[in-house]
Write an enzyme that holds these catalytic residues in place. Structure first.
Site, PDB file in Angstrom:
ATOM      1  N   PRO A  32       7.527  -6.572   4.707  1.00 47.05           N
ATOM      2  CA  PRO A  32       6.711  -5.532   3.874  1.00 47.05           C
ATOM      3  C   PRO A  32       6.689  -3.961   4.575  1.00 47.05           C
ATOM      4  CG  PRO A  32       5.247  -7.083   4.661  1.00 47.05           C
ATOM      5  CD  PRO A  32       6.855  -7.499   5.037  1.00 47.05           C
ATOM      6  N   ARG A  89      -5.161   4.497   6.560  1.00 45.97           N
ATOM      7  CA  ARG A  89      -5.007   4.462   5.068  1.00 45.97           C
ATOM      8  C   ARG A  89      -6.385   4.988   4.697  1.00 45.97           C
ATOM      9  NH1 ARG A  89      -3.956  -0.835   3.127  1.00 45.97           N
ATOM     10  NH2 ARG A  89      -5.756  -0.554   1.898  1.00 45.97           N
ATOM     11  N   TYR A 148       0.531  -3.881  11.128  1.00 46.89           N
ATOM     12  CA  TYR A 148       1.618  -4.878  11.279  1.00 46.89           C
ATOM     13  C   TYR A 148       1.911  -5.243  12.539  1.00 46.89           C
ATOM     14  CZ  TYR A 148       2.531  -3.744   6.307  1.00 46.89           C
ATOM     15  OH  TYR A 148       2.556  -3.618   5.089  1.00 46.89           O
ATOM     16  N   ASP A 171       0.762  -1.259   0.002  1.00 45.45           N
ATOM     17  CA  ASP A 171      -0.076  -0.094   0.122  1.00 45.45           C
ATOM     18  C   ASP A 171       0.807   1.346   0.230  1.00 45.45           C
ATOM     19  OD1 ASP A 171       1.081  -0.180   2.569  1.00 45.45           O
ATOM     20  OD2 ASP A 171      -0.906  -0.463   3.480  1.00 45.45           O
TER      21      ASP A 171
HETATM   22  P1  FAD Z   1       3.363  -9.633  -7.463  1.00 46.50           P
HETATM   23  O1  FAD Z   1       2.674  -8.555  -7.074  1.00 46.50           O
HETATM   24  O2  FAD Z   1       3.395 -10.940  -6.751  1.00 46.50           O
HETATM   25  O3  FAD Z   1       2.652 -10.117  -8.809  1.00 46.50           O
HETATM   26  C1  FAD Z   1       3.008 -11.422  -9.598  1.00 46.50           C
HETATM   27  C2  FAD Z   1       2.109 -11.730 -10.628  1.00 46.50           C
HETATM   28  O4  FAD Z   1       2.311 -12.667 -11.345  1.00 46.50           O
HETATM   29  C3  FAD Z   1       0.855 -12.118  -9.958  1.00 46.50           C
HETATM   30  O5  FAD Z   1      -0.369 -11.421 -10.339  1.00 46.50           O
HETATM   31  C4  FAD Z   1       0.525 -13.579 -10.051  1.00 46.50           C
HETATM   32  O6  FAD Z   1      -0.663 -13.887 -10.270  1.00 46.50           O
HETATM   33  C5  FAD Z   1       1.415 -13.492 -11.496  1.00 46.50           C
HETATM   34  N1  FAD Z   1       1.980 -15.010 -11.484  1.00 46.50           N
HETATM   35  C6  FAD Z   1       2.610 -15.505 -10.630  1.00 46.50           C
HETATM   36  N2  FAD Z   1       3.161 -16.793 -11.305  1.00 46.50           N
HETATM   37  C7  FAD Z   1       2.739 -16.774 -12.647  1.00 46.50           C
HETATM   38  C8  FAD Z   1       2.937 -17.748 -13.456  1.00 46.50           C
HETATM   39  N3  FAD Z   1       3.620 -18.807 -13.259  1.00 46.50           N
HETATM   40  N4  FAD Z   1       2.444 -17.307 -14.598  1.00 46.50           N
HETATM   41  C9  FAD Z   1       1.536 -16.304 -14.867  1.00 46.50           C
HETATM   42  N5  FAD Z   1       1.452 -15.452 -13.886  1.00 46.50           N
HETATM   43  C10 FAD Z   1       2.058 -15.724 -12.738  1.00 46.50           C
HETATM   44  N6  FAD Z   1       4.284  -4.812   0.203  1.00 46.50           N
HETATM   45  C11 FAD Z   1       4.233  -4.027   0.990  1.00 46.50           C
HETATM   46  O7  FAD Z   1       4.722  -2.983   0.743  1.00 46.50           O
HETATM   47  N7  FAD Z   1       3.348  -3.828   2.105  1.00 46.50           N
HETATM   48  C12 FAD Z   1       2.899  -4.967   2.528  1.00 46.50           C
HETATM   49  O8  FAD Z   1       1.768  -5.040   3.437  1.00 46.50           O
HETATM   50  C13 FAD Z   1       2.645  -6.158   1.767  1.00 46.50           C
HETATM   51  N8  FAD Z   1       2.000  -7.276   1.997  1.00 46.50           N
HETATM   52  C14 FAD Z   1       1.992  -8.259   1.090  1.00 46.50           C
HETATM   53  C15 FAD Z   1       1.205  -9.526   1.622  1.00 46.50           C
HETATM   54  C16 FAD Z   1       1.147 -10.642   0.590  1.00 46.50           C
HETATM   55  C17 FAD Z   1       0.387 -11.513   0.983  1.00 46.50           C
HETATM   56  C18 FAD Z   1       2.084 -10.607  -0.335  1.00 46.50           C
HETATM   57  C19 FAD Z   1       2.161 -11.729  -1.289  1.00 46.50           C
HETATM   58  C20 FAD Z   1       2.873  -9.466  -0.933  1.00 46.50           C
HETATM   59  C21 FAD Z   1       2.756  -8.489  -0.004  1.00 46.50           C
HETATM   60  N9  FAD Z   1       3.572  -7.085  -0.262  1.00 46.50           N
HETATM   61  C22 FAD Z   1       3.602  -6.273   0.791  1.00 46.50           C
HETATM   62  C23 FAD Z   1       4.566  -7.094  -1.319  1.00 46.50           C
HETATM   63  C24 FAD Z   1       3.986  -6.495  -2.495  1.00 46.50           C
HETATM   64  O9  FAD Z   1       2.716  -6.898  -2.774  1.00 46.50           O
HETATM   65  C25 FAD Z   1       5.023  -7.086  -3.610  1.00 46.50           C
HETATM   66  O10 FAD Z   1       6.256  -6.731  -3.146  1.00 46.50           O
HETATM   67  C26 FAD Z   1       4.861  -6.537  -4.883  1.00 46.50           C
HETATM   68  O11 FAD Z   1       3.436  -6.912  -5.240  1.00 46.50           O
HETATM   69  C27 FAD Z   1       5.823  -7.012  -5.851  1.00 46.50           C
HETATM   70  O12 FAD Z   1       5.374  -6.754  -7.260  1.00 46.50           O
HETATM   71  P2  FAD Z   1       5.461  -8.024  -8.354  1.00 46.50           P
HETATM   72  O13 FAD Z   1       4.949  -7.512  -9.450  1.00 46.50           O
HETATM   73  O14 FAD Z   1       6.889  -8.394  -8.256  1.00 46.50           O
HETATM   74  O15 FAD Z   1       4.828  -9.327  -7.833  1.00 46.50           O
END
Ligand code: FAD
Length: 704
Positions: free
Chosen positions: A371, A287, A295, A50
């Site tokens: 996070p 928020r 947290y 967020d």
């Molecule tokens: P992601 O957001 O994880 O996106 C990955 C995408 O790839 C997803 O849409 C998924 O569906 C897709 N995907 C996965 N595998 C495949 C595949 N094999 N084929 C096709 N698509 C696929 N960050 C904070 O700053 N504060 C927080 O409180 C916080 N809480 C979090 C809680 C959880 C449960 C999680 C999982 C993450 C949290 N984060 C938090 C971290 C933050 O969400 C991530 O750092 C951020 O989303 C990273 O972005 P990304 O695009 O690298 O990965």
């Protein structure tokens, strides 16, 4: 069985989280043929990341949607620290500004990840003319790179087999819960555990197996020039490449809840870091829509011998009662919970960020950490803000393939810094506060505050300083070796080395624009219409490099002569400006020249005092009035004092080359034209000097 269809695409992006969407946004803004797939059938609606840091907002502004985030978000202004007093009862011990004052034109805000993904989707649709849209319920089942074709610009050396899932197969468990009922305390609440790192089974193989038994032929073969793996912490792409994340999990387990709190705690609308005497720590993040994210350290849940915590024990009730204990004697309760999850703190970074400069990994796929400092989404988007334009411009034949190696040299270091920062921060946060100076096991609250203040600069994303490469001309972080030689650390392979001495002289021309850092922003006025602009607003994410000419005092005849000479060199058919621009394209389509001068606005005239090169003429649209700016006082918005803030001499000025992602690549004098030419020759594909009909420059087509 039916044969799978086959097709070519320039860029295939796997995963449509914040990182993948940022990559897709660059492709849309640069007009590259790209596809983006995601295994899930919907985007995120609640929970997860967020926090939006200053740098992310600057980036959103360059893409054109910072205003949407700014309006909807909750603004984080102050941080309050709460610690136990000598009686063991928590009390407010400090207040500090949430964002370091004067760091950026933006301050930190918070808004849920789902909204941010929405802004991206709208932006990508708009800029790609709806040709790039997330293909949902699609995931890769194999990936191969033909290494023998890796250096062939025309080749499509990466082959990916994609499989399409049914609606049911691609639905995240969270969705089924949401459908089940209200979000009240007793009803069903969106549970983020299915994406938490406490859940570790990989479901891709299972999904593919199921889909194959249903319809063995339901796959498609895609030949791509480049693939960007943005598929999150358990990245399938990373595993397909055989790359690893290095690092360790800690024993600290935290819960996260987004609730509307009912409480007598006075700082519930402030960002708070709370250390209780014995019950663990808590962070409060106010928020949007009355929500507050908590947290909460879970002291009662500990990992087993295998290092993993038992997730079945973790429930909203368990998490919330931990929060109540930490906040005691204040009372807190809730009726509405929007989302909750739990995670085990661990810091890991990828060993390698790319394979053959053809397949890249970004975001959580190459770095994971706790996070709480709100870094995950920001750093992930920033990875792709670094990578996207490079891939786009190389795929279009505008930049040389060699620039692609700078992705790893620039971003792996940031990831490493992030992991180190998080390691320190998480330890200080999860530790029990020291009872007194002799309490060596406890965490000193002074040290914590200090780390918080320092961490704030890092967390803003504005301390990033890229090392030397063919995109960043500067002396390396030179480390003298025992034998007297100099080794550059954290730098890409250099074609042109710059000595520390020479570089210091160049950098002294613009002390407020450190080479390797993002171009800071101050207000300047448009020479033609007097409207004030934050200069960064003129550095849009459209894939163009920029040359910023600080023209100095243009009314001084000697200085005017220097400016004229610089422009004559630009007009030359052999100049980088002409040779980097494909035939038939506008002269500013690949490199845009922007001017900031320091004479008085009312004493200068655009058409009289500035060479045409600085405001090119187009036979259909006339002069370009958006390229020359002045460092002068505005009617309504004060004085930006840009020359002073950029540390540039008001008489003599200087020249700065800026990358498409707003990082300063080169600084020099108006006479250093050849060196500037060398900068562009190092990273761009030059066309032959004769066969070039670039449009709109001085002396070329269209000038009256
Ligand atoms: P992601 O957001 O994880 O996106 C990955 C995408 O790839 C997803 O849409 C998924 O569906 C897709 N995907 C996965 N595998 C495949 C595949 N094999 N084929 C096709 N698509 C696929 N960050 C904070 O700053 N504060 C927080 O409180 C916080 N809480 C979090 C809680 C959880 C449960 C999680 C999982 C993450 C949290 N984060 C938090 C971290 C933050 O969400 C991530 O750092 C951020 O989303 C990273 O972005 P990304 O695009 O690298 O990965």
């Amino acid at each position: 069985t039916t044969q799978p269809t086959e097709s070519n695409v320039d860029v295939l992006i796997i995963g449509a989280g914040p990182a993948g969407l940022m990559a897709a946004a660059w492709m849309a803004h640069c007009g590259v043929r790209a596809r983006i797939v995601d295994k899930r059938n919907t985007k995120i609606f609640c929970g997860q990341a967020d926090g939006l840091q200053c740098r992310s907002l600057e980036i959103f502004d360059s893409l054109g949607f910072a205003d949407r985030a700014w309006k909807e978000a909750n603004h984080m202004i102050e941080i309050c620290m709460w610690n136990p007093g000598s009686d063991g009862v928590i009390r407010r011990s400090d207040r500090i500004p949430d964002t370091i004052v004067g760091l950026s034109r933006f301050q930190q805000i918070v808004l849920n990840q789902g909204r941010i993904e929405r802004f991206f989707l709208d932006n990508i649709k708009k800029h790609s003319g709806d040709s790039i849209h997330v293909e949902r319920g699609v995931l890769p089942e194999s990936l191969e790179i033909d290494a023998s074709k890796a250096d062939d610009d025309a080749a499509y050396p990466v082959t990916v087999r994609l499989r399409t899932l049914t609606e049911e197969e691609s639905a995240p468990p969270q969705q089924q819960q949401l459908a089940a009922g209200s979000k009240g305390k007793s009803g069903s609440v969106a549970d983020g555990m299915f994406r938490s790192n406490l859940v570790h089974e990989d479901d891709e193989d299972e999904l593919i197996r199921k889909s194959k038994t249903r319809d063995p032929g339901a796959s498609e073969i895609v030949h791509a020039k480049y693939v960007i793996g943005c598929d999150g912490a358990r990245s399938w792409t990373r595993r397909a490449l055989g790359f690893e994340l290095q690092g360790e999990a800690t024993d600290f387990i935290w819960g996260v809840m987004d609730v509307i709190p009912i409480t007598d705690f006075p700082d519930i609308r402030m960002r708070c870091a709370i250390h209780s005497a014995e019950n663990g720590s808590l962070m409060v993040i106010p928020r949007e829509n009355k929500l507050v994210r908590l947290y909460i350290q879970l002291k009662e849940v500990t990992p087993d011998a295998s290092g993993r915590a038992d997730r079945s024990k973790i429930t909203p009730d368990l998490i919330f009662s931990a929060a109540q204990k930490i906040l005691s004697p204040y009372k807190i309760d809730y009726e509405y919970c929007d989302w909750w999850t739990a995670y085990q703190i661990g810091q890991r970074v990828g060993t390698s960020f790319d394979a053959h400069s053809r397949v890249f990994l970004a975001g959580d796929a190459v770095h994971t950490h706790s996070p709480k400092a709100g870094q995950g989404m920001n750093v992930s988007m920033q990875d792709c803000f670094n990578l996207g334009w490079k891939v786009a411009l190389v795929a279009q034949g505008i930049c040389k393939r060699s620039i692609l190696s700078t992705y790893q040299s620039e971003r792996r270091r940031v990831a490493q810094d992030l992991i180190d920062f998080d390691h320190k921060f998480a330890k200080l946060f999860s530790g029990r506060p020291a009872k007194d100076v002799m309490d060596a096991e406890g965490v000193s609250m002074e040290e914590f505050k200090d780390a918080f203040l320092k961490g704030n600069l890092f967390a803003s994303g504005l301390s990033v300083n890229y090392g030397p490469s063919n995109l960043v001309v500067k002396a390396g972080d030179a480390v003298a070796q025992g034998d007297g030689s100099i080794k550059h650390v954290n730098s890409a392979k250099l074609e042109r080395e710059v000595s520390a001495e020479v570089f210091a002289k160049k950098q002294a021309l613009a002390t407020g624009l450190p080479v390797g850092m993002r171009f800071n922003s101050f207000k300047v006025l448009n020479q033609a219409c007097a409207r004030p602009w934050h200069f960064q607003e003129r550095l849009k994410a459209d894939g163009r490099f920029r040359v910023v000419l600080f023209a100095g005092n243009i009314l001084n005849p000697d200085q005017k002569e220097r400016v004229n000479r610089f422009c004559e060199q630009l007009d030359n058919q052999g100049s980088f400006l002409k040779r980097a621009t494909p035939p038939g394209k506008e002269v500013d389509s690949v490199i845009e020249v922007l001017t900031i001068h320091s004479a008085k606005r009312t004493e200068t005239e655009l058409l009289r005092d500035f060479p045409a090169t600085l405001h090119p003429y187009n036979e259909h649209t006339g002069w370009d009035y958006n390229k020359v700016f002045v460092d002068d006082v505005s009617y309504h918005e004060g004085f930006g004092d840009a020359y002073t803030n950029y540390g540039v001499d008001k008489e003599r000025g200087c020249v700065v080359a800026v990358r498409p992602d707003q990082y300063v690549g080169w600084v020099g004098d108006l006479e250093d034209f050849e060196d500037l030419q060398g900068y562009f020759e190092g990273c761009m594909v030059f066309r032959s000097a004769t066969a070039n009909g670039v449009n709109g420059a001085n002396g070329v087509k269209g000038l009256p």
